[in-house]
Design a protein around this motif. Structure first.
Motif, PDB file in Angstrom:
ATOM      1  N   GLN A  22     -13.433 -51.021 -23.112  1.00  0.00           N
ATOM      2  CA  GLN A  22     -12.852 -49.926 -23.914  1.00  0.00           C
ATOM      3  C   GLN A  22     -11.582 -50.370 -24.611  1.00  0.00           C
ATOM      4  N   SER A  23     -10.690 -51.022 -23.879  1.00  0.00           N
ATOM      5  CA  SER A  23      -9.412 -51.434 -24.457  1.00  0.00           C
ATOM      6  C   SER A  23      -9.616 -52.460 -25.573  1.00  0.00           C
ATOM      7  N   GLY A  24     -10.482 -53.426 -25.325  1.00  0.00           N
ATOM      8  CA  GLY A  24     -10.752 -54.440 -26.345  1.00  0.00           C
ATOM      9  C   GLY A  24     -11.400 -53.852 -27.585  1.00  0.00           C
ATOM     10  N   LEU A  25     -12.390 -52.969 -27.382  1.00  0.00           N
ATOM     11  CA  LEU A  25     -13.048 -52.332 -28.530  1.00  0.00           C
ATOM     12  C   LEU A  25     -12.069 -51.466 -29.317  1.00  0.00           C
ATOM     13  N   ASP A  26     -11.169 -50.781 -28.629  1.00  0.00           N
ATOM     14  CA  ASP A  26     -10.157 -49.979 -29.326  1.00  0.00           C
ATOM     15  C   ASP A  26      -9.291 -50.865 -30.220  1.00  0.00           C
ATOM     16  N   LYS A  27      -8.957 -52.043 -29.735  1.00  0.00           N
ATOM     17  CA  LYS A  27      -8.127 -52.960 -30.528  1.00  0.00           C
ATOM     18  C   LYS A  27      -8.891 -53.510 -31.734  1.00  0.00           C
ATOM     19  N   VAL A  28     -10.210 -53.646 -31.601  1.00  0.00           N
ATOM     20  CA  VAL A  28     -11.029 -54.113 -32.725  1.00  0.00           C
ATOM     21  C   VAL A  28     -11.233 -52.979 -33.731  1.00  0.00           C
ATOM     22  N   LEU A  29     -11.601 -51.803 -33.237  1.00  0.00           N
ATOM     23  CA  LEU A  29     -11.955 -50.691 -34.116  1.00  0.00           C
ATOM     24  C   LEU A  29     -10.745 -50.026 -34.774  1.00  0.00           C
ATOM     25  N   ASP A  30      -9.581 -50.122 -34.144  1.00  0.00           N
ATOM     26  CA  ASP A  30      -8.367 -49.548 -34.725  1.00  0.00           C
ATOM     27  C   ASP A  30      -7.250 -50.594 -34.736  1.00  0.00           C
ATOM     28  N   ASN A  34      -3.248 -50.018 -33.951  1.00  0.00           N
ATOM     29  CA  ASN A  34      -2.651 -50.735 -32.826  1.00  0.00           C
ATOM     30  C   ASN A  34      -1.535 -51.662 -33.297  1.00  0.00           C
ATOM     31  N   LEU A  35      -1.784 -52.363 -34.384  1.00  0.00           N
ATOM     32  CA  LEU A  35      -0.786 -53.295 -34.911  1.00  0.00           C
ATOM     33  C   LEU A  35       0.473 -52.548 -35.345  1.00  0.00           C
ATOM     34  N   SER A  36       0.297 -51.420 -36.003  1.00  0.00           N
ATOM     35  CA  SER A  36       1.435 -50.613 -36.442  1.00  0.00           C
ATOM     36  C   SER A  36       2.267 -50.163 -35.238  1.00  0.00           C
ATOM     37  N   TRP A  37       1.597 -49.648 -34.218  1.00  0.00           N
ATOM     38  CA  TRP A  37       2.310 -49.175 -33.035  1.00  0.00           C
ATOM     39  C   TRP A  37       3.016 -50.329 -32.344  1.00  0.00           C
ATOM     40  N   LEU A  38       2.322 -51.459 -32.190  1.00  0.00           N
ATOM     41  CA  LEU A  38       2.899 -52.606 -31.489  1.00  0.00           C
ATOM     42  C   LEU A  38       4.084 -53.212 -32.238  1.00  0.00           C
ATOM     43  N   LYS A  39       4.021 -53.233 -33.560  1.00  0.00           N
ATOM     44  CA  LYS A  39       5.164 -53.749 -34.326  1.00  0.00           C
ATOM     45  C   LYS A  39       6.399 -52.909 -34.057  1.00  0.00           C
ATOM     46  N   GLY A  40       6.222 -51.602 -33.977  1.00  0.00           N
ATOM     47  CA  GLY A  40       7.349 -50.731 -33.637  1.00  0.00           C
ATOM     48  C   GLY A  40       7.816 -50.934 -32.205  1.00  0.00           C
ATOM     49  N   HIS A  41       6.871 -51.101 -31.312  1.00  0.00           N
ATOM     50  CA  HIS A  41       7.163 -51.274 -29.887  1.00  0.00           C
ATOM     51  C   HIS A  41       7.959 -52.557 -29.625  1.00  0.00           C
ATOM     52  N   PHE A  42       7.688 -53.602 -30.404  1.00  0.00           N
ATOM     53  CA  PHE A  42       8.317 -54.902 -30.185  1.00  0.00           C
ATOM     54  C   PHE A  42       9.399 -55.238 -31.207  1.00  0.00           C
ATOM     55  N   LYS A  43       9.814 -54.260 -32.013  1.00  0.00           N
ATOM     56  CA  LYS A  43      10.751 -54.562 -33.101  1.00  0.00           C
ATOM     57  C   LYS A  43      12.094 -55.107 -32.621  1.00  0.00           C
ATOM     58  N   HIS A  44      12.481 -54.842 -31.378  1.00  0.00           N
ATOM     59  CA  HIS A  44      13.756 -55.344 -30.869  1.00  0.00           C
ATOM     60  C   HIS A  44      13.557 -56.431 -29.807  1.00  0.00           C
ATOM     61  N   SER A  45      12.394 -57.033 -29.768  1.00  0.00           N
ATOM     62  CA  SER A  45      12.130 -58.054 -28.755  1.00  0.00           C
ATOM     63  C   SER A  45      11.961 -59.423 -29.421  1.00  0.00           C
ATOM     64  N   PRO A  46      12.041 -60.474 -28.626  1.00  0.00           N
ATOM     65  CA  PRO A  46      11.830 -61.824 -29.185  1.00  0.00           C
ATOM     66  C   PRO A  46      10.393 -62.041 -29.693  1.00  0.00           C
ATOM     67  N   VAL A  51       3.598 -60.540 -33.308  1.00  0.00           N
ATOM     68  CA  VAL A  51       2.780 -59.431 -32.806  1.00  0.00           C
ATOM     69  C   VAL A  51       1.320 -59.526 -33.263  1.00  0.00           C
ATOM     70  N   PRO A  52       1.025 -59.822 -34.533  1.00  0.00           N
ATOM     71  CA  PRO A  52      -0.394 -59.911 -34.918  1.00  0.00           C
ATOM     72  C   PRO A  52      -1.160 -60.987 -34.137  1.00  0.00           C
ATOM     73  N   LEU A  53      -0.531 -62.137 -33.927  1.00  0.00           N
ATOM     74  CA  LEU A  53      -1.167 -63.200 -33.160  1.00  0.00           C
ATOM     75  C   LEU A  53      -1.399 -62.761 -31.714  1.00  0.00           C
ATOM     76  N   LEU A  54      -0.387 -62.159 -31.114  1.00  0.00           N
ATOM     77  CA  LEU A  54      -0.499 -61.710 -29.725  1.00  0.00           C
ATOM     78  C   LEU A  54      -1.583 -60.642 -29.578  1.00  0.00           C
ATOM     79  N   LEU A  55      -1.689 -59.740 -30.556  1.00  0.00           N
ATOM     80  CA  LEU A  55      -2.731 -58.719 -30.519  1.00  0.00           C
ATOM     81  C   LEU A  55      -4.111 -59.366 -30.568  1.00  0.00           C
ATOM     82  N   SER A  56      -4.267 -60.372 -31.398  1.00  0.00           N
ATOM     83  CA  SER A  56      -5.556 -61.069 -31.494  1.00  0.00           C
ATOM     84  C   SER A  56      -5.913 -61.755 -30.180  1.00  0.00           C
ATOM     85  N   VAL A  57      -4.952 -62.453 -29.602  1.00  0.00           N
ATOM     86  CA  VAL A  57      -5.192 -63.151 -28.333  1.00  0.00           C
ATOM     87  C   VAL A  57      -5.537 -62.148 -27.242  1.00  0.00           C
TER      88      VAL A  57
END
Length: 130
Positions: A22-30, A34-46, A51-57
């Motif tokens: 389910q989690s993997g399919l959600d990342k593929v289908l949306d 997911n990328l938009s949310w994660l970019k915001g989530h990690f905007k103050h982190s190293p 983020v796009p590479l990490l999401l793919s992995v």
């Protein structure tokens, strides 16, 4: 009726198959969402620049873990072989460590605590499958 240990192994493998397919399919289908949310989530982190590479992995690891667990379910039912279930749960544990690392890097300690609960179940799963 299945022996209790076999039933438990089947239930745990099914749990991880559901979680990561389910989690993997959600990342593929949306991916965009997911990328938009994660970019915001990690905007103050190293990790903010990768983020796009990490999401793919993470997507590949999660889907692989889920698929290995699905194969493991089939093996348990047909031949009581735990090989693919073990591989799937081991990779599920790696995925959880990746998620936990991300939560800690983003200073989302509440999210990290949730992942820690899943991690405890993963360790129990490894013990009962191995």
């Amino acid at each position: 009726m299945l022996p209790i240990l076999t039933f438990t192994q089947l239930a745990l493998t099914t749990f991880w198959a559901i979680v990561f397919v389910q989690s993997g399919l959600d990342k593929v289908l949306d991916r965009k969402g997911n990328l938009s949310w994660l970019k915001g989530h990690f905007k103050h982190s190293p990790l903010k620049g990768i983020v796009p590479l990490l999401l793919s992995v993470l997507t590949i690891v999660e889907l692989t873990a889920g698929i290995l667990c699905v194969i493991g379910i089939t093996q348990i039912v047909i031949s009581n072989d735990l090989t693919f279930a073990q591989y799937g749960i081991q990779l599920s544990t790696v995925a959880l460590l990746m998620l936990f690392f991300g939560q800690r890097m983003s200073k989302d300690y509440e999210g990290a605590a949730t992942i820690a609960t899943y991690f405890a179940v993963a360790l129990l799963s490894l013990y009962l499958i191995g």
